[in-house]
Design a protein around this motif. Structure first.
Motif, short mmCIF file in Angstrom:
data_model
loop_
_atom_site.label_atom_id
_atom_site.label_comp_id
_atom_site.label_asym_id
_atom_site.label_seq_id
_atom_site.Cartn_x
_atom_site.Cartn_y
_atom_site.Cartn_z
N GLU A 1 0.75 -1.19 0.01
CA GLU A 1 0.02 0.01 0.13
C GLU A 1 1.00 1.18 -0.05
O GLU A 1 0.54 1.99 -0.71
CB GLU A 1 -0.88 0.10 1.36
N GLU A 2 1.90 1.07 0.81
CA GLU A 2 2.94 2.43 0.74
C GLU A 2 3.43 2.77 -0.72
O GLU A 2 3.63 3.72 -1.07
CB GLU A 2 4.03 2.19 1.76
N THR B 1 1.00 4.16 -3.03
CA THR B 1 0.75 5.55 -2.58
C THR B 1 1.94 6.44 -3.19
O THR B 1 1.73 7.22 -3.52
CB THR B 1 0.67 5.65 -1.02
N GLU C 1 1.90 9.10 -6.29
CA GLU C 1 2.35 10.62 -6.05
C GLU C 1 3.17 10.76 -7.00
O GLU C 1 3.43 11.98 -7.56
CB GLU C 1 3.08 10.79 -4.63
#
Length: 106
Positions: free
Chosen positions: A23-24, A27, A31
Motif C-alpha cells: 500500500e505504501e 501511494t 504521488e
C-alpha cells in the motif's frame, strides 16, 4: 501454543506487513505519477504557447524576407528591361562607357 499455529500467526503478520508495504508503494507511485503528469502537462502547455507565438513570428519574418527579396529582384528586372528597351531603340547612352578600355593581360 502449537508450532503450526505459531507459524500461521507469523505468516499472517508477514502477509499483513507485505500488504502494508504494498500500500505504501502504491501511494508513493501514485504521488510520483501525479508529479510526473503535472510536469508533462506543464511542458505541453509551454510547447503550445511557444508554437502559438513562434509560428506567427516565423510567418511574418518569412513573408517580410520574401517581400524584400522579391522587391530587390523586381527592381533589378525593371532596370534590365529599361536597358533592353533603350538599346533596342538604338539609345546606347544609357550605359556608361569607360574613358579608356581596360588593359587585359594575355
Amino acid at each position: 501454543e502449537n508450532p503450526i499455529v505459531r507459524n500461521l500467526h507469523g505468516l499472517n503478520e508477514d502477509i499483513n506487513a507485505l500488504r502494508k508495504d504494498g500500500e505504501e508503494i502504491l501511494t508513493i507511485s501514485k504521488e510520483i505519477d501525479k508529479t510526473a503528469r503535472g510536469k508533462v502537462e506543464k511542458a505541453i502547455g509551454l510547447s503550445q504557447v511557444a508554437a502559438m507565438v513562434l509560428l506567427p513570428l516565423f510567418l511574418v519574418v518569412g513573408l517580410g524576407a520574401l517581400f524584400g527579396i522579391s522587391q530587390g529582384v523586381v527592381k533589378r528586372l525593371k532596370i534590365l528591361t529599361a536597358a533592353v528597351e533603350k538599346t533596342g531603340k538604338g539609345d546606347f547612352l544609357f550605359f556608361s562607357v569607360p574613358a579608356k578600355p581596360d588593359d587585359v593581360d594575355t
